[in-house]
Design an enzyme around this catalytic site. Structure first.
Site, PDB file in Angstrom:
ATOM      1  N   GLN A  76      -4.553  -1.349   9.799  1.00  0.00           N
ATOM      2  CA  GLN A  76      -4.312  -2.807   9.295  1.00  0.00           C
ATOM      3  C   GLN A  76      -4.981  -3.749   9.995  1.00  0.00           C
ATOM      4  OE1 GLN A  76      -3.183  -3.447   5.913  1.00  0.00           O
ATOM      5  NE2 GLN A  76      -4.295  -5.357   6.330  1.00  0.00           N
ATOM      6  N   ASP A  83     -11.566   3.111   4.250  1.00  0.00           N
ATOM      7  CA  ASP A  83     -11.677   1.607   4.094  1.00  0.00           C
ATOM      8  C   ASP A  83     -13.255   1.281   4.090  1.00  0.00           C
ATOM      9  OD1 ASP A  83      -9.801  -0.233   3.733  1.00  0.00           O
ATOM     10  OD2 ASP A  83      -9.148  -0.302   5.854  1.00  0.00           O
ATOM     11  N   LYS A 122       0.880  -1.225  -0.064  1.00  0.00           N
ATOM     12  CA  LYS A 122      -0.032  -0.026   0.046  1.00  0.00           C
ATOM     13  C   LYS A 122       0.934   1.196  -0.037  1.00  0.00           C
ATOM     14  CE  LYS A 122      -3.610  -2.528   2.323  1.00  0.00           C
ATOM     15  NZ  LYS A 122      -4.184  -3.057   3.327  1.00  0.00           N
TER      16      LYS A 122
END
Ligand code: NDP
Length: 285
Positions: free
Chosen positions: A102, A125, A58
């Site tokens: 994460q 997200d 990422k």
């Protein structure tokens, strides 16, 4: 009548590359106009090796797209209060437009509480209750990356979803449910299957568009797919041979499906590309 071509591979790497190039252009325009780049903060707690790889990918993708990334690596023994304090600091950091925590977090930290602490405007997200509510009610907002990426892959096949029967296997908050809602929003008739669905094949055989998000290899076999269906495989598993595979038995299903995503190289690359795209959306708002 001509039969539709079977087994066309949906190249997630190529579709993602196109999207990433678009994001890079938008990022350059944003930076020129604002005098600073869009920024994504990535919070990694603990030393899960798979998470470290995902985070590295990422961060690299951000650099390639002209997005500043701020990687916060915290040790596994970090307390929940400390993680919440980090999120609070990122919420008010003007350089940061997107915050990604994460998963999975170490067991002593409640992921729900951490997600709830993220400013919904920075929730790239699409995991907060606010993002779920916006999706549910059709309001504009940041959509979960993986389902949004799957929608792009379906669009890439040229399939018009209106009136089609879409079957989603899996009902997680992060993949199955938002996927079903996006398909519904696109006017598909949607069925959601899960572990208590008695005859999965009877359901999946009705699908014009089949999305598998289970996390178990070989969940979808060749005889469970309607001829000509579009098949999107979200699953990431290790097969008996130790290789990466999806939920769909590719060798059996490809000759039946019109379009199918491979694993790897299908949904996975789209998830990262959508994360970049969401970061730009968050910055531009
Ligand atoms: P979850 O474990 O949260 O959800 C799995 C779902 O599958 C559950 O709803 C479960 O049902 C259902 N399920 C389990 N067994 C069966 C079965 N035999 N028949 C029908 N349904 C079943 O997983 P996620 O949604 O988080 O992820 C799914 C997969 O996608 C995983 O392999 C994950 O690694 C992968 N993934 C890939 C991404 C990518 O970028 N490519 C991103 C995110 C996830 P129930 O609710 O009843 O338990």
């Amino acid at each position: 009548m001509t039969q539709p071509t079977r087994g066309q591979r949906i190249d997630g790497v190529a579709v993602a590359a196109t999207l990433r190039a678009e994001v890079a252009q938008r990022a350059a325009a944003y930076t020129a106009a604002q005098g600073h780049p869009p920024g994504l903060a990535v919070l990694l707690v603990g030393d899960d090796p798979a998470s470290a790889v995902y985070v590295r990918n990422k961060v690299r993708a951000c650099a390639e797209a002209g997005i500043a990334s701020f990687l916060d690596r915290l040790p596994a023994q970090t307390t929940e209060a400390e993680v919440l304090a980090r999120v609070a600091a990122l919420n008010t950091d003007a350089r940061v437009h997107g915050i990604l925590v994460q998963m999975p977090l170490p067991r002593h930290i409640d992921p729900g509480r951490v997600i709830a602490a993220i400013d919904p405007r920075k929730d790239v997200d699409g995991y907060t209750v606010q993002a779920a509510g916006e999706l549910m009610t059709g309001l504009p907002g940041l959509r979960s990356c993986t389902p949004a990426g799957c929608m792009r892959l379906i669009a890439h096949t040229g399939t018009a979803l209106r009136g089609k029967h879409a079957v989603v296997v899996g009902r997680s908050h992060t993949v199955g449910k938002p996927m079903a809602l996006l398909l519904l929003q696109a006017d598909a008739t949607v069925t959601i299957c899960h572990s208590a669905t008695p005859d999965l094949g009877a359901m999946t055989r009705q699908a014009d568009v089949l999305v598998a998000a289970v996390g178990r290899a070989d969940t979808i076999r060749g005889d469970m797919v309607k001829p000509g269906a579009v098949v999107i495989d979200v699953g990431i598993n290790r097969g008996a041979d130790g290789k990466l595979c999806g939920d769909v038995n590719y060798a059996e299903v490809a000759p039946v499906a019109s379009w199918i995503t491979p694993v790897p190289g299908g949904v996975g690359p789209m998830t990262i590309a959508m994360l970049l795209s969401n970061t730009l959306d968050a910055a531009e708002r």
